[in-house]
Motif scaffolding. Sequence first.
Motif, PDB file in Angstrom:
ATOM      1  N   GLN A 188       0.838  -1.207   0.000  1.00 41.06           N
ATOM      2  CA  GLN A 188       0.000   0.000   0.000  1.00 41.06           C
ATOM      3  C   GLN A 188       0.872   1.255   0.000  1.00 41.06           C
ATOM      4  O   GLN A 188       0.611   2.211  -0.729  1.00 41.06           O
ATOM      5  CB  GLN A 188      -0.913  -0.001   1.218  1.00 41.06           C
ATOM      6  CG  GLN A 188      -1.835   1.186   1.290  1.00 41.06           C
ATOM      7  CD  GLN A 188      -2.712   1.156   2.531  1.00 41.06           C
ATOM      8  OE1 GLN A 188      -2.539   0.339   3.414  1.00 41.06           O
ATOM      9  NE2 GLN A 188      -3.643   2.082   2.590  1.00 41.06           N
ATOM     10  N   THR A 189       1.929   1.255   0.792  1.00 41.41           N
ATOM     11  CA  THR A 189       2.845   2.389   0.859  1.00 41.41           C
ATOM     12  C   THR A 189       3.521   2.630  -0.486  1.00 41.41           C
ATOM     13  O   THR A 189       3.597   3.767  -0.953  1.00 41.41           O
ATOM     14  CB  THR A 189       3.919   2.134   1.944  1.00 41.41           C
ATOM     15  OG1 THR A 189       3.267   2.014   3.208  1.00 41.41           O
ATOM     16  CG2 THR A 189       4.931   3.254   2.005  1.00 41.41           C
ATOM     17  N   LYS A 190       3.994   1.571  -1.114  1.00 40.21           N
ATOM     18  CA  LYS A 190       4.659   1.721  -2.404  1.00 40.21           C
ATOM     19  C   LYS A 190       3.683   2.184  -3.481  1.00 40.21           C
ATOM     20  O   LYS A 190       4.061   2.942  -4.371  1.00 40.21           O
ATOM     21  CB  LYS A 190       5.358   0.430  -2.804  1.00 40.21           C
ATOM     22  CG  LYS A 190       6.608   0.194  -1.971  1.00 40.21           C
ATOM     23  CD  LYS A 190       7.371  -1.024  -2.410  1.00 40.21           C
ATOM     24  CE  LYS A 190       8.629  -1.158  -1.576  1.00 40.21           C
ATOM     25  NZ  LYS A 190       9.477  -2.257  -1.993  1.00 40.21           N
ATOM     26  N   HIS A 191       2.436   1.748  -3.387  1.00 40.11           N
ATOM     27  CA  HIS A 191       1.425   2.211  -4.340  1.00 40.11           C
ATOM     28  C   HIS A 191       1.235   3.727  -4.195  1.00 40.11           C
ATOM     29  O   HIS A 191       1.221   4.455  -5.192  1.00 40.11           O
ATOM     30  CB  HIS A 191       0.104   1.475  -4.111  1.00 40.11           C
ATOM     31  CG  HIS A 191      -0.996   1.927  -5.004  1.00 40.11           C
ATOM     32  ND1 HIS A 191      -1.035   1.650  -6.347  1.00 40.11           N
ATOM     33  CD2 HIS A 191      -2.100   2.669  -4.743  1.00 40.11           C
ATOM     34  CE1 HIS A 191      -2.112   2.194  -6.880  1.00 40.11           C
ATOM     35  NE2 HIS A 191      -2.773   2.819  -5.927  1.00 40.11           N
ATOM     36  N   GLU A 192       1.104   4.197  -2.961  1.00 44.82           N
ATOM     37  CA  GLU A 192       0.959   5.634  -2.706  1.00 44.82           C
ATOM     38  C   GLU A 192       2.206   6.384  -3.169  1.00 44.82           C
ATOM     39  O   GLU A 192       2.124   7.443  -3.789  1.00 44.82           O
ATOM     40  CB  GLU A 192       0.714   5.883  -1.213  1.00 44.82           C
ATOM     41  CG  GLU A 192       0.554   7.327  -0.843  1.00 44.82           C
ATOM     42  CD  GLU A 192      -0.726   7.965  -1.382  1.00 44.82           C
ATOM     43  OE1 GLU A 192      -0.750   9.201  -1.497  1.00 44.82           O
ATOM     44  OE2 GLU A 192      -1.682   7.238  -1.686  1.00 44.82           O
ATOM     45  N   PHE A 193       3.375   5.826  -2.894  1.00 45.04           N
ATOM     46  CA  PHE A 193       4.631   6.433  -3.329  1.00 45.04           C
ATOM     47  C   PHE A 193       4.663   6.550  -4.849  1.00 45.04           C
ATOM     48  O   PHE A 193       5.003   7.603  -5.393  1.00 45.04           O
ATOM     49  CB  PHE A 193       5.816   5.594  -2.832  1.00 45.04           C
ATOM     50  CG  PHE A 193       7.152   6.104  -3.297  1.00 45.04           C
ATOM     51  CD1 PHE A 193       7.826   7.069  -2.577  1.00 45.04           C
ATOM     52  CD2 PHE A 193       7.729   5.620  -4.466  1.00 45.04           C
ATOM     53  CE1 PHE A 193       9.060   7.545  -3.011  1.00 45.04           C
ATOM     54  CE2 PHE A 193       8.953   6.088  -4.902  1.00 45.04           C
ATOM     55  CZ  PHE A 193       9.621   7.054  -4.172  1.00 45.04           C
ATOM     56  N   ASP A 194       4.298   5.473  -5.539  1.00 46.94           N
ATOM     57  CA  ASP A 194       4.325   5.481  -7.008  1.00 46.94           C
ATOM     58  C   ASP A 194       3.377   6.519  -7.589  1.00 46.94           C
ATOM     59  O   ASP A 194       3.721   7.202  -8.556  1.00 46.94           O
ATOM     60  CB  ASP A 194       3.992   4.095  -7.562  1.00 46.94           C
ATOM     61  CG  ASP A 194       5.093   3.075  -7.324  1.00 46.94           C
ATOM     62  OD1 ASP A 194       6.248   3.490  -7.061  1.00 46.94           O
ATOM     63  OD2 ASP A 194       4.804   1.871  -7.387  1.00 46.94           O
ATOM     64  N   LEU A 195       2.180   6.654  -7.005  1.00 47.69           N
ATOM     65  CA  LEU A 195       1.229   7.665  -7.480  1.00 47.69           C
ATOM     66  C   LEU A 195       1.810   9.066  -7.338  1.00 47.69           C
ATOM     67  O   LEU A 195       1.750   9.877  -8.264  1.00 47.69           O
ATOM     68  CB  LEU A 195      -0.090   7.578  -6.704  1.00 47.69           C
ATOM     69  CG  LEU A 195      -0.989   6.384  -7.009  1.00 47.69           C
ATOM     70  CD1 LEU A 195      -2.195   6.383  -6.061  1.00 47.69           C
ATOM     71  CD2 LEU A 195      -1.457   6.421  -8.449  1.00 47.69           C
ATOM     72  N   ARG A 196       2.385   9.337  -6.183  1.00 41.43           N
ATOM     73  CA  ARG A 196       2.955  10.667  -5.943  1.00 41.43           C
ATOM     74  C   ARG A 196       4.217  10.893  -6.784  1.00 41.43           C
ATOM     75  O   ARG A 196       4.447  12.001  -7.255  1.00 41.43           O
ATOM     76  CB  ARG A 196       3.228  10.861  -4.464  1.00 41.43           C
ATOM     77  CG  ARG A 196       1.942  10.975  -3.664  1.00 41.43           C
ATOM     78  CD  ARG A 196       2.209  11.149  -2.185  1.00 41.43           C
ATOM     79  NE  ARG A 196       0.979  11.237  -1.451  1.00 41.43           N
ATOM     80  CZ  ARG A 196       0.311  12.361  -1.236  1.00 41.43           C
ATOM     81  NH1 ARG A 196       0.763  13.502  -1.704  1.00 41.43           N
ATOM     82  NH2 ARG A 196      -0.808  12.355  -0.533  1.00 41.43           N
ATOM     83  N   ALA A 197       5.010   9.868  -6.961  1.00 37.65           N
ATOM     84  CA  ALA A 197       6.211  10.001  -7.791  1.00 37.65           C
ATOM     85  C   ALA A 197       5.820  10.285  -9.244  1.00 37.65           C
ATOM     86  O   ALA A 197       6.484  11.084  -9.918  1.00 37.65           O
ATOM     87  CB  ALA A 197       7.067   8.734  -7.702  1.00 37.65           C
TER      88      ALA A 197
END
Length: 131
Positions: free
Chosen positions: A40-49
């Motif tokens: 979930q954290t990496k998904h949020e990170f990828d969206l923001r990146a």
Amino acid sequence: MRPSLIALAGAAAIALATGGYAVGAGQQDGTSERSAACEQTKHEFDLRADQIREQLRRGSQAEETDSHQITIDESRAKILGLIVQQNPTCFGVGARAAATLLHEHPSEGQADAALCDLTGTKPEDCSTTGD
């Protein structure tokens, strides 16, 4: 007397096996919870990146950027860094180092390099200063 000892030893073996399974299953659940949290954290990170990569692409094409947009862009970069810092077990050492650099008041060039590294943007496509 021997049949009772055999029965007692058999019951102890079953208890140990069941207890070992319960301990193993409990450890597995913790691992899968952490894995789900990192996913979930990496998904949020990828969206923001992705948002920041788009911002960097637009910034390199823009003639001038207003101060309000610069503030928003800097905030997005800090948020991305905080995601990494608050979830260190989900990211590698390189991402953690870049995120730390973003929060240590680096020079403009250092911040640009850290943000490009953190988002995985190629150096030639990465210009946050809009020059």
